[in-house]
Scaffold this active site. Sequence first.
Site, short mmCIF file in Angstrom:
data_model
loop_
_atom_site.label_atom_id
_atom_site.label_comp_id
_atom_site.label_asym_id
_atom_site.label_seq_id
_atom_site.Cartn_x
_atom_site.Cartn_y
_atom_site.Cartn_z
N TYR A 121 -3.50 97.04 22.12
CA TYR A 121 -2.43 96.05 21.90
C TYR A 121 -1.52 96.50 20.78
O TYR A 121 -1.96 97.13 19.82
CB TYR A 121 -3.03 94.70 21.50
CG TYR A 121 -3.61 93.91 22.63
CD1 TYR A 121 -2.82 93.10 23.42
CD2 TYR A 121 -4.98 93.93 22.88
CE1 TYR A 121 -3.35 92.35 24.45
CE2 TYR A 121 -5.54 93.18 23.92
CZ TYR A 121 -4.71 92.39 24.69
OH TYR A 121 -5.24 91.66 25.70
N TYR A 160 -10.84 97.32 27.24
CA TYR A 160 -11.01 97.70 25.83
C TYR A 160 -12.29 97.08 25.26
O TYR A 160 -12.72 96.03 25.68
CB TYR A 160 -9.79 97.32 25.00
CG TYR A 160 -9.43 95.84 24.98
CD1 TYR A 160 -10.04 94.96 24.09
CD2 TYR A 160 -8.46 95.33 25.83
CE1 TYR A 160 -9.70 93.61 24.05
CE2 TYR A 160 -8.11 93.99 25.81
CZ TYR A 160 -8.74 93.13 24.92
OH TYR A 160 -8.40 91.81 24.90
N ARG A 170 -13.76 94.11 27.35
CA ARG A 170 -12.96 93.21 28.18
C ARG A 170 -12.57 93.93 29.46
O ARG A 170 -12.13 95.07 29.41
CB ARG A 170 -11.66 92.79 27.46
CG ARG A 170 -11.78 91.98 26.18
CD ARG A 170 -12.56 90.68 26.29
NE ARG A 170 -12.45 89.92 27.54
CZ ARG A 170 -11.44 89.14 27.89
NH1 ARG A 170 -10.42 88.99 27.10
NH2 ARG A 170 -11.45 88.48 29.04
N HIS A 173 -7.06 92.84 31.92
CA HIS A 173 -6.59 91.46 32.10
C HIS A 173 -5.19 91.29 31.54
O HIS A 173 -4.74 92.06 30.70
CB HIS A 173 -7.54 90.47 31.40
CG HIS A 173 -7.61 90.67 29.92
ND1 HIS A 173 -8.41 91.61 29.34
CD2 HIS A 173 -6.95 90.06 28.89
CE1 HIS A 173 -8.26 91.58 28.03
NE2 HIS A 173 -7.37 90.65 27.72
N HIS A 175 -2.88 88.12 29.83
CA HIS A 175 -2.90 86.74 29.31
C HIS A 175 -1.67 86.00 29.84
O HIS A 175 -0.58 86.56 29.88
CB HIS A 175 -2.84 86.75 27.78
CG HIS A 175 -4.03 87.39 27.13
ND1 HIS A 175 -5.12 86.67 26.69
CD2 HIS A 175 -4.32 88.68 26.84
CE1 HIS A 175 -6.01 87.49 26.14
NE2 HIS A 175 -5.55 88.72 26.22
FE LIG Z 1 -6.76 90.45 25.73
#
Ligand SMILES: [Fe+2]
Lengths: 255, 202
Positions: A121, A160, A170, A173, A175
């Site tokens: 991110y 990640y 995770r 995905h 959000h």
């Molecule tokens: Fe996330």
Amino acid sequence: METRGMDKRLSNLASEAAPFMARDRGRHPPAYAPGYKSSILRAPGEALVSFESTLSEKTGPAFGHNVIGALDNDLIHNFAKPGESAIGERIIVHGRVLDENGRPVPDVLVEYWQANAGGRYRHKREGYLAPLDPNFGGFGRSLTDSEGRYWFRTIRPGAYPWPNGVNDWRPAHIHFSVFGSGFAQRLITQMYFEGDPMIAQCPIVRTIADPAAIAQLVAALDMANAVPMDSRAYKFDIVLRGRRSTFFENRPEGN
Amino acid sequence: MVQHLDRLRETPSQTAGPYVHIGLTPNVCGITGVTPEDLGARMVADGVRGERITIRGRVLDGAGRPVNDCVVEIWQADAAGLYNSPMEHRGAADPNFTGFGRCAADEEGVFSFDTVKPGPVPGPRGATMAPHVSFWIVARGINIGLHTRMYFSDEEAANRDDPVLRRVVPARVPTLIGRREGDTVHFDIRLQGEDETVFFDV
Ligand SMILES: [Fe+2]
């Protein structure tokens, strides 16, 4: 006289925002879900206080096309330098925002954010060793059209690792944040990808008890809507709470 | 056998996660150039009607630590008690007031909103709701957004008759009252434990 009375009733019908059907909380994750450690100190311990939606929840903010920029729904280009684009598998995500009555929810804002193709991110608290992509910001948004449809172009995010268990990852995905026509419909959720074996292992996915509810978060690969030689497509419909009928209640607000 | 109700089911909630700012307040976390201004950053424009106030508070977890990665949203009526919403059919709200605010908490868990004091709003069965601001809190560790309300300490009589406050056990009502101090209204939100804020299922 009778006609006038009828007119008044009809206008009252049209002039009243209906309350929402009660939320089925069994479908959502509970506040306290110890498998997801962050929830332990952030879950209210007291019962929620329930009341039927009032004007304050039946109304909600609306946003116009003036807030949406031309590249807002193109994550491949909206942070990229001119002539460049984000790295990763090119995909289109599309779907409809509907309510529980099956009606499209038009003109509402859908915001989305995600990691880059390596699972990283663009955020100051992010410490994963996968590199940033200088051409990828990870943020976009759409306003649904008159049929409740939205669509955007992006790259498929990477999985990640995250600090929960020693080796929790995770699944890939995206959000989502969605506004409805009333503040009670406000929803944040996550979209997963069909066929990903990491979904079933994820402690955040597993905060949801009902397998049918988890399935509702998994976008279907939609090859029929792929762009040949360019991008594959995934379809992700979002259902917001519906308003209940107000039989025998067609009175102006407050009466 | 029975007919189908033919109803869809609401999409389940998932946590907003620690990187919620990328999606909700991109400029705050350095994703600039995509959108000129974060949504909900400005609630009032010049010429707004009513009393200007600042709502400020902290979000704290069950250990009393600041929830420094949350995003707080508010939704409220204008000074005349009208909502700036297509679902408001009683009249036109103040065009210089959006009613919607969004704020990322800082390192100390502090949020703040420059807004106006809302007017009273009609409630169910002829009741009047005291001036209040609806809150919605999302963050890592919050699995489904938390709804609460802030009322005003300088509205004691109206608060006593408020149909929502009347549903709350009296000992917990103070968790829903913002403390007025000049033009600032202080309102802390405690997610868990002692003096836990009342949250609503609406
Ligand atoms: Fe996330």
